[in-house]
Design an enzyme around this catalytic site. Structure first.
Site, PDB file in Angstrom:
ATOM      1  N   ASP A  19       0.826  -1.210   0.000  1.00 33.41           N
ATOM      2  CA  ASP A  19       0.000   0.000   0.000  1.00 33.41           C
ATOM      3  C   ASP A  19       0.864   1.265   0.000  1.00 33.41           C
ATOM      4  O   ASP A  19       1.982   1.262   0.520  1.00 33.41           O
ATOM      5  CB  ASP A  19      -0.914  -0.029   1.241  1.00 33.41           C
ATOM      6  CG  ASP A  19      -2.104   0.898   1.086  1.00 33.41           C
ATOM      7  OD1 ASP A  19      -2.281   1.479   0.000  1.00 33.41           O
ATOM      8  OD2 ASP A  19      -2.857   1.042   2.057  1.00 33.41           O
ATOM      9  N   ASN A  21       1.362   3.379  -2.880  1.00 31.61           N
ATOM     10  CA  ASN A  21       1.944   3.811  -4.156  1.00 31.61           C
ATOM     11  C   ASN A  21       1.445   5.201  -4.564  1.00 31.61           C
ATOM     12  O   ASN A  21       2.226   6.034  -5.030  1.00 31.61           O
ATOM     13  CB  ASN A  21       1.560   2.839  -5.285  1.00 31.61           C
ATOM     14  CG  ASN A  21       2.160   1.462  -5.088  1.00 31.61           C
ATOM     15  OD1 ASN A  21       3.025   1.286  -4.247  1.00 31.61           O
ATOM     16  ND2 ASN A  21       1.701   0.498  -5.869  1.00 31.61           N
ATOM     17  N   HIS A  36       2.691   3.217  -9.010  1.00 33.32           N
ATOM     18  CA  HIS A  36       2.504   1.774  -9.230  1.00 33.32           C
ATOM     19  C   HIS A  36       3.708   1.177  -9.950  1.00 33.32           C
ATOM     20  O   HIS A  36       4.122   0.060  -9.647  1.00 33.32           O
ATOM     21  CB  HIS A  36       1.217   1.508 -10.009  1.00 33.32           C
ATOM     22  CG  HIS A  36      -0.030   1.905  -9.263  1.00 33.32           C
ATOM     23  ND1 HIS A  36      -0.224   1.595  -7.934  1.00 33.32           N
ATOM     24  CD2 HIS A  36      -1.135   2.594  -9.640  1.00 33.32           C
ATOM     25  CE1 HIS A  36      -1.401   2.056  -7.536  1.00 33.32           C
ATOM     26  NE2 HIS A  36      -1.959   2.678  -8.558  1.00 33.32           N
ATOM     27  N   GLU A  66     -12.376  -4.436  -4.792  1.00 35.65           N
ATOM     28  CA  GLU A  66     -12.812  -3.038  -4.698  1.00 35.65           C
ATOM     29  C   GLU A  66     -12.022  -2.117  -5.623  1.00 35.65           C
ATOM     30  O   GLU A  66     -12.484  -1.038  -5.984  1.00 35.65           O
ATOM     31  CB  GLU A  66     -12.660  -2.513  -3.257  1.00 35.65           C
ATOM     32  CG  GLU A  66     -13.697  -3.026  -2.287  1.00 35.65           C
ATOM     33  CD  GLU A  66     -13.463  -4.473  -1.870  1.00 35.65           C
ATOM     34  OE1 GLU A  66     -12.296  -4.918  -1.929  1.00 35.65           O
ATOM     35  OE2 GLU A  66     -14.445  -5.166  -1.531  1.00 35.65           O
ATOM     36  N   ASN A  67     -10.802  -2.538  -6.001  1.00 31.32           N
ATOM     37  CA  ASN A  67      -9.986  -1.671  -6.870  1.00 31.32           C
ATOM     38  C   ASN A  67     -10.618  -1.449  -8.250  1.00 31.32           C
ATOM     39  O   ASN A  67     -10.272  -0.499  -8.945  1.00 31.32           O
ATOM     40  CB  ASN A  67      -8.566  -2.239  -7.048  1.00 31.32           C
ATOM     41  CG  ASN A  67      -7.686  -2.053  -5.819  1.00 31.32           C
ATOM     42  OD1 ASN A  67      -6.743  -2.800  -5.615  1.00 31.32           O
ATOM     43  ND2 ASN A  67      -7.992  -1.058  -4.990  1.00 31.32           N
ATOM     44  N   ARG A 187       1.667  -5.002   6.107  1.00 33.14           N
ATOM     45  CA  ARG A 187       0.998  -3.944   5.345  1.00 33.14           C
ATOM     46  C   ARG A 187       1.831  -2.684   5.422  1.00 33.14           C
ATOM     47  O   ARG A 187       2.189  -2.232   6.516  1.00 33.14           O
ATOM     48  CB  ARG A 187      -0.404  -3.663   5.854  1.00 33.14           C
ATOM     49  CG  ARG A 187      -1.112  -2.621   4.962  1.00 33.14           C
ATOM     50  CD  ARG A 187      -2.573  -2.420   5.265  1.00 33.14           C
ATOM     51  NE  ARG A 187      -3.191  -1.596   4.227  1.00 33.14           N
ATOM     52  CZ  ARG A 187      -4.455  -1.665   3.839  1.00 33.14           C
ATOM     53  NH1 ARG A 187      -5.259  -2.515   4.407  1.00 33.14           N
ATOM     54  NH2 ARG A 187      -4.936  -0.868   2.889  1.00 33.14           N
ATOM     55  N   ARG A 193      -5.363  -2.112   8.670  1.00 27.81           N
ATOM     56  CA  ARG A 193      -6.479  -3.042   8.426  1.00 27.81           C
ATOM     57  C   ARG A 193      -6.075  -4.057   7.368  1.00 27.81           C
ATOM     58  O   ARG A 193      -5.060  -3.886   6.691  1.00 27.81           O
ATOM     59  CB  ARG A 193      -7.733  -2.285   7.981  1.00 27.81           C
ATOM     60  CG  ARG A 193      -7.510  -1.453   6.748  1.00 27.81           C
ATOM     61  CD  ARG A 193      -8.770  -0.692   6.317  1.00 27.81           C
ATOM     62  NE  ARG A 193      -8.406   0.189   5.213  1.00 27.81           N
ATOM     63  CZ  ARG A 193      -7.908   1.413   5.384  1.00 27.81           C
ATOM     64  NH1 ARG A 193      -7.772   1.938   6.585  1.00 27.81           N
ATOM     65  NH2 ARG A 193      -7.557   2.144   4.337  1.00 27.81           N
ATOM     66  N   LEU A 194      -6.913  -5.115   7.232  1.00 28.28           N
ATOM     67  CA  LEU A 194      -6.578  -6.183   6.269  1.00 28.28           C
ATOM     68  C   LEU A 194      -7.305  -6.041   4.931  1.00 28.28           C
ATOM     69  O   LEU A 194      -6.936  -6.690   3.950  1.00 28.28           O
ATOM     70  CB  LEU A 194      -6.889  -7.561   6.867  1.00 28.28           C
ATOM     71  CG  LEU A 194      -5.932  -8.017   7.973  1.00 28.28           C
ATOM     72  CD1 LEU A 194      -6.352  -9.379   8.507  1.00 28.28           C
ATOM     73  CD2 LEU A 194      -4.501  -8.095   7.450  1.00 28.28           C
ATOM     74  N   SER A 195      -8.344  -5.215   4.891  1.00 31.06           N
ATOM     75  CA  SER A 195      -9.065  -4.963   3.631  1.00 31.06           C
ATOM     76  C   SER A 195      -9.424  -6.242   2.870  1.00 31.06           C
ATOM     77  O   SER A 195      -9.259  -6.323   1.647  1.00 31.06           O
ATOM     78  CB  SER A 195      -8.231  -4.048   2.721  1.00 31.06           C
ATOM     79  OG  SER A 195      -7.872  -2.869   3.385  1.00 31.06           O
ATOM     80  N   GLU A 206       0.520 -13.357  12.187  1.00 32.80           N
ATOM     81  CA  GLU A 206       1.057 -12.199  12.891  1.00 32.80           C
ATOM     82  C   GLU A 206       0.961 -11.022  11.919  1.00 32.80           C
ATOM     83  O   GLU A 206       1.310 -11.150  10.740  1.00 32.80           O
ATOM     84  CB  GLU A 206       2.524 -12.438  13.273  1.00 32.80           C
ATOM     85  CG  GLU A 206       2.721 -13.594  14.233  1.00 32.80           C
ATOM     86  CD  GLU A 206       2.073 -13.353  15.597  1.00 32.80           C
ATOM     87  OE1 GLU A 206       1.957 -12.183  16.021  1.00 32.80           O
ATOM     88  OE2 GLU A 206       1.675 -14.346  16.239  1.00 32.80           O
TER      89      GLU A 206
HETATM   90  C1  FPP Z   1      -1.811   0.189  -3.355  1.00 33.31           C
HETATM   91  O1  FPP Z   1      -1.407   1.525  -3.396  1.00 33.31           O
HETATM   92  C2  FPP Z   1      -1.320  -0.526  -4.510  1.00 33.31           C
HETATM   93  C3  FPP Z   1      -2.095  -1.092  -5.480  1.00 33.31           C
HETATM   94  C4  FPP Z   1      -3.577  -1.021  -5.476  1.00 33.31           C
HETATM   95  C5  FPP Z   1      -1.502  -1.781  -6.626  1.00 33.31           C
HETATM   96  C6  FPP Z   1      -0.224  -2.496  -6.350  1.00 33.31           C
HETATM   97  C7  FPP Z   1       0.241  -3.105  -7.589  1.00 33.31           C
HETATM   98  C8  FPP Z   1       1.541  -3.207  -7.963  1.00 33.31           C
HETATM   99  C9  FPP Z   1       2.689  -2.779  -7.125  1.00 33.31           C
HETATM  100  C10 FPP Z   1       1.843  -3.856  -9.266  1.00 33.31           C
HETATM  101  C11 FPP Z   1       1.794  -5.329  -9.112  1.00 33.31           C
HETATM  102  C12 FPP Z   1       2.533  -5.978 -10.168  1.00 33.31           C
HETATM  103  C13 FPP Z   1       2.684  -7.319 -10.295  1.00 33.31           C
HETATM  104  C14 FPP Z   1       3.593  -7.818 -11.332  1.00 33.31           C
HETATM  105  C15 FPP Z   1       2.010  -8.270  -9.397  1.00 33.31           C
HETATM  106  P1  FPP Z   1      -2.523   2.638  -3.476  1.00 33.31           P
HETATM  107  O2  FPP Z   1      -2.767   2.962  -4.912  1.00 33.31           O
HETATM  108  O3  FPP Z   1      -3.725   2.191  -2.730  1.00 33.31           O
HETATM  109  O4  FPP Z   1      -1.815   3.818  -2.749  1.00 33.31           O
HETATM  110  P2  FPP Z   1      -2.513   4.956  -1.875  1.00 33.31           P
HETATM  111  O5  FPP Z   1      -3.217   4.254  -0.753  1.00 33.31           O
HETATM  112  O6  FPP Z   1      -1.361   5.777  -1.420  1.00 33.31           O
HETATM  113  O7  FPP Z   1      -3.449   5.705  -2.782  1.00 33.31           O
END
Ligand code: FPP
Length: 244
Positions: A19, A21, A36, A66-67, A187, A193-195, A206
């Site tokens: 989480d 990104n 990302h 949910e995404n 996380r 949270r675990l969402s 753990e």
């Molecule tokens: C959460 O950050 C991240 C994601 C919803 C996507 C994560 C996906 C990747 C890192 C790519 C995965 C790639 C492979 C090859 C499996 P957020 O967008 O919720 O960040 P925020 O909470 O700061 O908005």
């Protein structure tokens, strides 16, 4: 002296909610997809590191049910990032003896992503190193409801009796059926949270939370989480004295 990982006490299965990104990118004045893409680099690093130290299963929450509700351009951007990552990394992954597995409602993914995933699973299915388990279009409730539907169907067809439905049998209907429960769930980004991640499987996991945003999560942060786990007493419902 810095504390070291105890190789004898490694968790078999580590699961990560990657989480932060978006916030990481925003803090740099960049768009969310930039975050990302940086997250993929972190993931490559942590997968290599987990495999090297001898962890057997690494599950990552790459895209939740949910995404799908995120803005369309973020969803399609994420799909492109995912596709490109599999394309560019699959050779290295295969060479490193990593076995790819995917859990989630993959029928919902674009056709090209589905076929790329299926190819990657097929190519790596006999590999003996770490299992890299990607949760995509995944939600714990989705998985549980699916399991209930499959159990109902098998009951209807007289394949199982009501009394066969134990906790163990139930877990064989989940998407994680061949994977042990995660001993450690990490996380990043400070959310507590675990969402819906691994709802059924996480009863005795753990939980480790860190404020570090996923793109900044380093090998050292990963070791820190494992050391923290190793310093905990896992009683699994028993009392301390019973563990001695
Ligand atoms: C959460 O950050 C991240 C994601 C919803 C996507 C994560 C996906 C990747 C890192 C790519 C995965 C790639 C492979 C090859 C499996 P957020 O967008 O919720 O960040 P925020 O909470 O700061 O908005």
């Amino acid at each position: 002296m810095k504390e070291k990982i105890n190789i004898e006490k490694l968790p078999k299965h580590v699961a990560i909610i990657m989480d932060g990104n978006g916030r990481w990118a925003k803090a740099k004045g960049q768009n969310r997809l930039f975050g990302h893409s940086a997250g993929v680099e972190t993931l490559k690093n942590i997968l290599r590191c987990a495999g090297n130290i001898g962890i057997k299963y690494l599950t990552v929450y790459a895209f939740s049910t949910e995404n799908w509700n995120r803005p369309q351009d973020e969803v399609s951007g994420l799909m492109t990032i995912l596709l490109d990552a599999i394309k560019s990394e699959i050779e290295e992954i295969h060479k490193s003896d990593v076995r790819i597995n995917v859990i989630g409602d993959i029928q919902k993914l674009p056709q090209n992503v589905q076929s790329r995933i299926n190819d990657a699973i097929e190519l790596t299915k006999n590999n003996k190193g770490i299992t890299f388990n990607i949760a995509l279009s995944y939600g714990g409730r989705w998985d549980i409801v699916n399991a209930v539907m499959d159990i109902a169907e098998d009951y209807k067809q007289d394949k199982i009796n009501k009394t066969d439905i134990t906790e163990n049998l139930f877990s064989t209907y989940l998407s994680t059926k061949n994977i042990p429960d995660p001993e450690l769930i990490i996380r990043t980004s400070g959310e507590l949270r675990l969402s819906g991640f691994l709802l059924y499987e996480s009863v005795y996991s753990e939980l480790y939370f860190t404020d570090v945003y996923w793109p900044d999560f380093s090998e050292e942060d990963f070791y820190k989480a494992i050391i923290d786990y190793q310093n905990r007493e896992r009683r699994l419902g028993k009392i301390s004295e019973q563990l001695k």
